[in-house]
Write a protein that holds these residues in place. Structure first.
Motif, short mmCIF file in Angstrom:
data_model
loop_
_atom_site.label_atom_id
_atom_site.label_comp_id
_atom_site.label_asym_id
_atom_site.label_seq_id
_atom_site.Cartn_x
_atom_site.Cartn_y
_atom_site.Cartn_z
N SER A 1 0.97 -1.04 -0.03
CA SER A 1 0.01 -0.21 0.21
C SER A 1 0.98 1.39 -0.21
N LYS B 1 -0.87 -9.57 -0.81
CA LYS B 1 -1.62 -10.11 0.30
C LYS B 1 -0.61 -11.06 1.26
N GLU C 1 0.47 -7.90 3.41
CA GLU C 1 -0.55 -7.57 4.28
C GLU C 1 -0.43 -8.50 5.69
#
Length: 337
Positions: A66, A127, A130
């Motif tokens: 991000s 993912k 994360e």
């Protein structure tokens, strides 16, 4: 010796827990496979250098999931940089920024006041990041100096017993590493060409982008990977072959007593090749050639051992600039003459 596990995309939680413990896990991206370690764990980062045999002044790319992750370490993201992020992230573009003092260890930055950041297009890896909860360093998951890995099997060949695991998501799509653009200076500069071209960057930025800085001196610390040390080199000597030189190159190969690797477009391989030639198909254009370049070099390194490889050269425009950047380094800039 470590047992290197192969993780499927359904096993990301287990792979993330290994990263949280300071272990090394290779991950897929759209470009090449990266070697992941917790970017905030200095000991884990140092183990990346050991596993790869990588010089410690060669900085590592920080791989994020991000923009918020980048903002933890970067003091200011300019409006120009935001334009590039909006256009090309997630994707094969790495941006270099000045970082907040002390926010990343020297093991990540090579001792510089800048760091390189990338958000890959591969959803599985985003993912994984994360789930780990921190950015990962992400150099190519290969032995330093060797062709970059475009499959999990390539990673396993180079790093078995040296890393805890590999997340397998099949072959990569782009095949050459990300474009690196330095946004820490007044004029943006491409330090490593990739799938995002200078023309595309200039179109978004509406300003010139320098593209001449690809090598640094012996005593300088490179701002980006691939600028200083030998890269992408198989054990065999690679000779680049321009399109009009294939008849002469194959005639030379026919006179040799040893096997010769031939990495060429499909149309060349459809001709009757000399008996000594072992073919590797690069496809019909520079897009497929870029996808298959490292796999071809590894084929003649790991499976079909040869001392010579003839490899197709392409015009240095668009993606051809990135392809030829890698091929020139793998060949030591040697063309067939």
């Amino acid at each position: 010796m470590l047992i290197t596990k192969i993780y499927q995309p359904s096993e990301l939680k287990t792979a993330a827990s290994e990263l949280q413990k300071g272990e090394l896990i290779a991950f897929p991206t759209e470009t090449v496979y990266g070697l992941g370690a917790d970017a905030t764990n200095q000991q884990a980062v140092k183990r990346v250098y050991l596993a790869k045999g990588r010089p410690s002044d060669n900085p590592l790319i920080v791989t994020v999931a991000s923009l918020e992750m980048v903002q933890q370490y970067v003091a200011e993201i300019s409006s120009a940089a935001k334009k590039l992020i909006d256009e090309f992230w997630p994707g094969p573009l790495t941006l270099i920024f000045k970082i907040k003092p002390g926010s990343l260890s020297k093991a990540v930055t090579g001792g510089l006041e800048t760091a390189a950041f990338r958000m890959p297009a591969n959803e599985i890896t985003r993912k994984l990041i994360e789930l780990t909860g921190v950015p990962l360093v992400g150099p190519s998951a290969n032995s330093s100096g060797k062709p970059s890995p475009t499959t999990a099997q390539h990673v396993f060949h180079d790093l078995e017993g040296r890393i805890a695991g590999i997340v397998d998501d099949g072959p990569t799509q782009v095949g050459v590493e990300s474009t690196i653009i330095d946004m820490s200076t007044d004029q943006p500069a491409v330090l490593r060409p990739g799938a995002v071209t200078v023309v595309q960057l200039e179109a978004v930025l509406q300003q010139p982008v320098s593209s001449e800085v690809h090598q640094v001196g012996a005593k300088e610390i490179p701002k980006a990977p691939g600028m200083k040390y030998k890269h992408y080199a198989p054990d065999a000597q690679v000779l680049m072959v321009r399109a009009d030189q294939w008849p002469a190159a194959l005639a030379w190969a026919a006179k040799q007593s040893e096997k010769i690797g031939v990495m060429a477009p499909t149309e060349i391989l459809q001709q009757k090749l000399p008996q000594q030639c072992l073919p590797f198909d690069l496809g019909n254009d520079v897009v497929s050639a870029s996808q298959r370049l490292f796999a071809g070099l590894r084929n003649f390194d790991d499976r079909q051992k040869v001392n010579w490889i003839l490899a197709a050269a392409y015009p240095e425009t668009g993606l051809g600039l990135a392809y030829m950047n890698r091929l020139k380094k793998s060949s030591g800039n040697q063309f067939f003459k």
